[in-house]
Write an enzyme that holds these catalytic residues in place. Structure first.
Site, mmCIF file in Angstrom:
data_model
loop_
_atom_site.group_PDB
_atom_site.id
_atom_site.type_symbol
_atom_site.label_atom_id
_atom_site.label_comp_id
_atom_site.label_asym_id
_atom_site.label_seq_id
_atom_site.Cartn_x
_atom_site.Cartn_y
_atom_site.Cartn_z
ATOM 1 N N VAL A 277 0.851 -1.204 0.000
ATOM 2 C CA VAL A 277 0.000 0.000 0.000
ATOM 3 C C VAL A 277 0.881 1.246 0.000
ATOM 4 C CG1 VAL A 277 -1.642 1.347 1.359
ATOM 5 C CG2 VAL A 277 -1.926 -1.116 1.143
ATOM 6 N N ALA A 278 1.945 1.185 0.812
ATOM 7 C CA ALA A 278 2.793 2.362 0.964
ATOM 8 C C ALA A 278 3.598 2.638 -0.291
ATOM 9 C CB ALA A 278 3.735 2.154 2.144
ATOM 10 N N ILE A 280 2.975 1.588 -3.501
ATOM 11 C CA ILE A 280 2.268 1.801 -4.772
ATOM 12 C C ILE A 280 1.666 3.203 -4.782
ATOM 13 C CG2 ILE A 280 0.327 1.045 -6.174
ATOM 14 C CD1 ILE A 280 0.893 -1.783 -5.098
ATOM 15 N N GLU A 282 -0.866 5.091 -5.504
ATOM 16 C CA GLU A 282 -2.250 5.186 -6.017
ATOM 17 C C GLU A 282 -2.647 6.633 -6.240
ATOM 18 O OE1 GLU A 282 -1.571 4.196 -2.951
ATOM 19 O OE2 GLU A 282 -2.391 2.217 -2.494
ATOM 20 N N ASP A 324 -5.386 33.755 -35.872
ATOM 21 C CA ASP A 324 -6.064 34.798 -36.659
ATOM 22 C C ASP A 324 -5.291 36.090 -36.529
ATOM 23 O OD1 ASP A 324 -8.201 33.359 -37.420
ATOM 24 O OD2 ASP A 324 -9.526 34.069 -35.824
HETATM 25 P P1 ATP Z 1 -8.986 36.870 -39.419
HETATM 26 O O1 ATP Z 1 -9.151 35.530 -40.034
HETATM 27 O O2 ATP Z 1 -7.586 37.251 -39.135
HETATM 28 O O3 ATP Z 1 -9.944 37.196 -38.319
HETATM 29 P P2 ATP Z 1 -10.380 38.776 -41.008
HETATM 30 O O4 ATP Z 1 -11.228 39.130 -39.860
HETATM 31 O O5 ATP Z 1 -9.642 39.844 -41.707
HETATM 32 O O6 ATP Z 1 -9.293 37.777 -40.671
HETATM 33 P P3 ATP Z 1 -12.696 38.047 -42.431
HETATM 34 O O7 ATP Z 1 -13.496 38.694 -41.383
HETATM 35 O O8 ATP Z 1 -13.057 36.705 -42.926
HETATM 36 O O9 ATP Z 1 -11.202 37.919 -42.028
HETATM 37 O O10 ATP Z 1 -12.652 39.061 -43.644
HETATM 38 C C1 ATP Z 1 -12.157 38.689 -44.888
HETATM 39 C C2 ATP Z 1 -12.332 39.818 -45.861
HETATM 40 O O11 ATP Z 1 -13.720 40.091 -46.031
HETATM 41 C C3 ATP Z 1 -11.701 41.117 -45.412
HETATM 42 O O12 ATP Z 1 -10.382 41.224 -45.852
HETATM 43 C C4 ATP Z 1 -12.562 42.160 -46.080
HETATM 44 O O13 ATP Z 1 -12.108 42.379 -47.394
HETATM 45 C C5 ATP Z 1 -13.912 41.485 -46.137
HETATM 46 N N1 ATP Z 1 -14.782 41.932 -45.050
HETATM 47 C C6 ATP Z 1 -14.536 41.854 -43.729
HETATM 48 N N2 ATP Z 1 -15.569 42.323 -43.021
HETATM 49 C C7 ATP Z 1 -16.502 42.702 -43.878
HETATM 50 C C8 ATP Z 1 -17.815 43.250 -43.773
HETATM 51 N N3 ATP Z 1 -18.382 43.490 -42.587
HETATM 52 N N4 ATP Z 1 -18.492 43.518 -44.916
HETATM 53 C C9 ATP Z 1 -17.939 43.250 -46.083
HETATM 54 N N5 ATP Z 1 -16.737 42.738 -46.261
HETATM 55 C C10 ATP Z 1 -16.003 42.456 -45.197
#
Ligand code: ATP
Length: 860
Positions: A277-278, A280, A282, A324
């Site tokens: 017991v001592a 192992i 657990e 992102d």
């Molecule tokens: P991440 O992936 O780093 O978050 P992001 O936010 O730039 O990137 P998205 O939000 O997918 O990526 O945007 C991609 C593209 O879509 C942008 O580069 C822009 O050209 C366009 N976009 C972003 N927001 C809008 C919007 N509200 N209306 C229209 N076009 C947009």
């Protein structure tokens, strides 16, 4: 039923319930929760602590020896095991509570309209009659009837098994329909993959369709983490070895005794079982649970909420962070810097005339962000457009009232466009804004100062040139276009034949912490990679600024990987530091490629389409602020501040926690090794047994677990970020740890036997007492040895863990109570020691500390 009738029947309207009505309905219909499997009651938990095979044998053996006359030691064994079981129960409950509070933190939320305003509430507070707003990425938290719809698509696979998203409508169905065909209803457990809608809640909790199924489901048990499993396996193997040793010890004991009778046999047997017991460990698996759950609390305070306990272990070995850009590496605070109209670049502070103003007005109309009571709600890209409009005295609210939105195709990051329809003059106009590279091929005409003209090849070249120029400054560029349409029911096929109004370029500065966090990653052997939907040039400019992109790395567009085979991709990813214009499918392929190469990958995401990539990654990280519920659900960690630096901090924590677990294991196993070595030595040298059964139980079940837990909460140090990530399949018992366990075990064992020999100068009783107390005290002191690989004496490091000092103090007091209080001396089978003997015990124990510290110095 018609939606008006549904609303009336539920005693509500399109503006939702009032707060008071909601409270009343919550009382009437109960919480919107699925009944969970019952928690085990503490008494059952307590009994379960005894279910260990060896503990049961020990109890039986103790009972037999009690029956044969040694009632005292039977009782002591029983008491010690019971105290141990109580400690185990308390630890279990505490760990469970801390996991529960984590679950609470990552509980789903819903947007409801109460008192006519949108409010975010916890999913469990949604009630019948509430009007709920559902957007792409949201979970549907209760069943409801759609009352307003903008191209909503829903994944209902949880209910119907159908994985294709279903299009929903606000319509009246005729006759009875099966669940999958009720297009005007939304069901709890499904989630929106596209579009927007409002629904009125018709049922909650166990009354929902999923609730009816859920009552058939068993409660799911927490799975063990890989580390716990591998420690369990290790424990099993070790147990076999130890049981083998115990059998040998038992054999030797019996062989040497003068004649075998039942008392002799039970005594030897009880001792052998106590030794098992001592020896192992657990407690290993539960120490891991405790350390991990305490660790998750610390992480939560530092803005990283752990959703799966495995993640904490995995964090320490992350070698690739795919992140992102927008909002994670940058501040997500956009401001318009420049616009481009008919061949002219206009700075943000320059005068803008009425023709040029149309560009800004359209950007503010084709826009979902709202400004209310000084608060800005919505996508920062869109907020920037509204702010810019206001700055140039173009009042957005008034225009939105005048030109109301009649139709829309919501933004999604695959299309990279957003379109709306408004009645302007006598015509329906469709306004579209989005990525320049997507729109540039769909333009027929361009708006000019005095009308419009055809869009020529030169215009296209100029547009591209300006786009690149803006992007090189790290600006996000949107094109704004419009066209006439005949209907308000537009579809993506209408997103063409545009008149170009112009470009808007906005700045999103990097977060202050980003560059430092990237630098930290690099010293820690972690490769940061930017994966973004944004334009290649914009992304590269920002990546360069914060250090992700340097001369050794490349920046590419997502589509470049589309035609690569898996083998080609594995080659390709090696030197890419920035992926731009990436779609969610690319993300999965990038993660998988790195995983095939043997790396542990963390990937961030926020949209509903990111969920598969988050699941695929070893550590899926969702954004707490901008992330969709679906992404959060798929992730193993949620960042409450959406910040890249938080991921790096979490990795640092993960590495520290792993190391603390390693220290606790080293501590427990080296102490156990010492005990076994001493017993084996005595057996082979034909000396009397150095410990009584109660001694071993006292040490292992009482005084040993506290320092082990204290090592688990050892203060973190940033030194861990100067090392390379731990290899993927490396066992927690590395060669170094095993060597330490053996060497330190020998040192403590030798000190114990020296004490034994010193005591033997008087008699066997004193010898046993001195061996026991030296083993016990040395192990308490040894806790300080295990704090670090480096020597700790005379440094601050020695005293920086209050729990360790507390654990030592408690153990020291308990031991001295047993040694010095006459009533306890009898119970714990110790002989009274002289002052000199007691000081010898103290000296030898301190000696283990000094020797181990010297060994550390030599090794350094
Ligand atoms: P991440 O992936 O780093 O978050 P992001 O936010 O730039 O990137 P998205 O939000 O997918 O990526 O945007 C991609 C593209 O879509 C942008 O580069 C822009 O050209 C366009 N976009 C972003 N927001 C809008 C919007 N509200 N209306 C229209 N076009 C947009």
């Amino acid at each position: 039923m018609k939606k008006e009738d549904v609303l009336k029947m539920l005693g509500t309207d399109e503006n939702g319930l009032t707060q008071n009505q909601a409270k009343e309905n919550q009382k009437k219909y109960g919480k919107n929760e699925l009944a969970e499997g019952k928690k085990k009651n503490p008494f059952i938990l307590f009994l379960e602590q005894y279910k260990d095979f060896l503990v049961i044998i020990l109890i039986i053996a103790a009972i037999i020896s009690g029956v044969l006359g040694d009632i005292e030691s039977a009782i002591v064994i029983f008491v010690v095991i019971t105290i141990n079981a109580i400690l185990g129960t308390v630890q279990h409950i505490k760990a469970e509570q801390s996991l529960d509070s984590l679950k609470e933190m990552s509980a789903p939320t819903a947007k409801v309209i109460r008192d006519g305003e949108i409010k975010v509430v916890e999913g469990k507070d949604v009630t019948v009659g509430d009007v709920v707003v559902i957007e792409a990425g949201d979970y549907v938290c209760s069943d409801g009837r759609i009352i307003e719809n903008a191209s909503l698509k829903v994944d209902e696979s949880a209910m119907t098994g159908e994985s294709e998203p279903v299009e929903k409508q606000e319509t009246v169905l005729d006759g009875e329909k099966p669940l999958g065909d009720r297009v005007n209803m939304l069901y709890s457990g499904s989630f929106a993959t596209y579009g927007r809608a409002k629904m009125v809640v018709t049922s909650v909790g166990m009354e929902t369709e999923i609730g009816k199924i859920a009552s058939l489901l068993k409660s799911t048990q927490e799975k063990k983490t890989p580390l716990q499993e591998s420690l369990d396996n290790f424990g099993k193997k070790l147990s076999l070895i130890i049981i083998g040793i115990c059998v040998i010890v038992l054999g030797l004991e019996l062989f040497r005794s003068d004649g075998i009778n039942l008392t002799v046999f039970t005594d030897a047997f009880v001792f052998a079982v106590a030794l098992a017991v001592a020896a192992i460990p657990e407690a290993l698996s539960s120490i891991v649970t405790i350390v991990l759950s305490v660790g998750t609390q610390k992480l939560a305070k530092e803005n990283a909420i752990i959703r799966k306990l495995q993640a904490v272990e995995g964090l320490g070995s992350v070698s690739i962070i795919c992140s992102d850009k927008t909002g994670t590496l940058t501040q997500n605070k956009m401001t318009v810097q420049k616009i481009y109209f008919d061949g002219q670049i206009i700075d943000k502070d320059d005068e803008i005339n009425a023709r040029q103003g149309q560009l800004i007005i359209d950007g503010a109309l084709c826009n979902d962000s709202v400004q209310k009571e000084g608060q800005e709600i919505g996508d920062p890209t869109e907020i920037a457009l509204v702010n810019f409009s206001e700055k140039h005295d173009l009042p957005v609210e008034k225009m939105r009232e005048k030109y109301q939105r009649l139709g829309e195709i919501p933004f999604d990051s695959d299309r990279k466009l957003m379109s709306t329809v408004h009645k302007i003059g006598d015509n329906y106009k469709m306004l579209t804004k989005g990525a320049v590279d997507v729109l540039s091929g769909r333009i027929d005409e361009v708006k000019t100062m005095d009308g419009k003209r055809p869009f020529t090849a030169e215009d296209l070249a100029e547009l591209k040139k300006v786009n690149t120029e803006f992007s090189q400054m790290g600006l996000r560029v949107l094109a704004v276009c419009e066209r006439d349409v005949d209907t308000v029911d537009i579809s993506v096929d209408d997103e063409k034949d545009y008149i170009l109004l112009g470009l808007v370029a906005m700045q999103d500065p990097p977060r202050e912490e980003s560059a430092e966090a990237v630098r930290k990653c690099k010293t820690a052997g972690i490769r940061p990679i930017m994966i973004t939907g944004d334009h290649l040039v914009t992304a590269s400019a920002i990546a360069r600024k914060i250090g992700i992109l340097d001369d050794n790395g490349r920046a590419v567009e997502g589509r470049e990987i589309e035609n690569l085979s898996d083998e080609e991709l594995d080659e390709f990813v090696s030197d890419v530091s920035v992926y731009a214009r990436v779609s969610p499918e690319h993300k999965i392929r990038i993660v998988s490629a790195w995983q095939r190469k043997g790396y542990i990958v963390s990937m961030t995401g926020d949209g509903v389409n990111d969920a598969p990539a988050l699941k695929q990654a070893d550590i899926g990280v969702a954004m707490g602020i901008t992330g969709s519920e679906v992404a959060k659900d798929a992730a193993s960690m949620v960042l409450t501040d959406d910040n890249f630096a938080t991921i790096v901090k979490a990795i640092e924590n993960g590495r520290n926690l792993y190391r603390n677990i390693q220290r606790a294991i080293q501590f427990l196993l080296s102490g156990n090794t010492a005990g076994i070595l001493a017993v084996l030595y005595a057996s082979f040298m034909a000396l009397p047994v150095p410990f009584k059964a109660v001694h071993l139980l006292f040490i292992n079940l009482l005084t040993d677990s506290l320092p082990a837990i204290a090592l688990g909460v050892e203060p973190h140090s940033s030194d861990v970020m100067n090392e390379k990530p731990r290899p993927k399949n490396q066992s927690i018992l590395t060669k170094k740890v095993l060597t330490n366990i053996c060497v330190e075990g020998i040192v403590i064992g030798v000190m114990t036997m020296i004490a034994f020999y010193v005591g033997f100068l008087r008699n066997a009783e004193v010898a046993s007492t001195m061996a026991f107390s030296t083993l016990c005290l040395s192990r308490l002191v040894h806790g300080f040895n295990c704090k670090s690989d480096k020597p700790v004496w005379f440094t601050k490091k020695m005293w920086n863990n209050k729990s360790m000092i507390g654990a030592f103090f408690v153990g020291f007091v308990l031991l001295n109570a047993v040694l010095l209080v006459p009533a306890l001396q009898g119970i714990f089978a110790v002989a009274p020691l002289t002052i000199a003997e007691l000081l010898t015990v103290y000296g030898l124990s301190l000696g283990t500390f000094v020797i181990v510290q010297i060994l550390k110095m030599i090794r350094k």
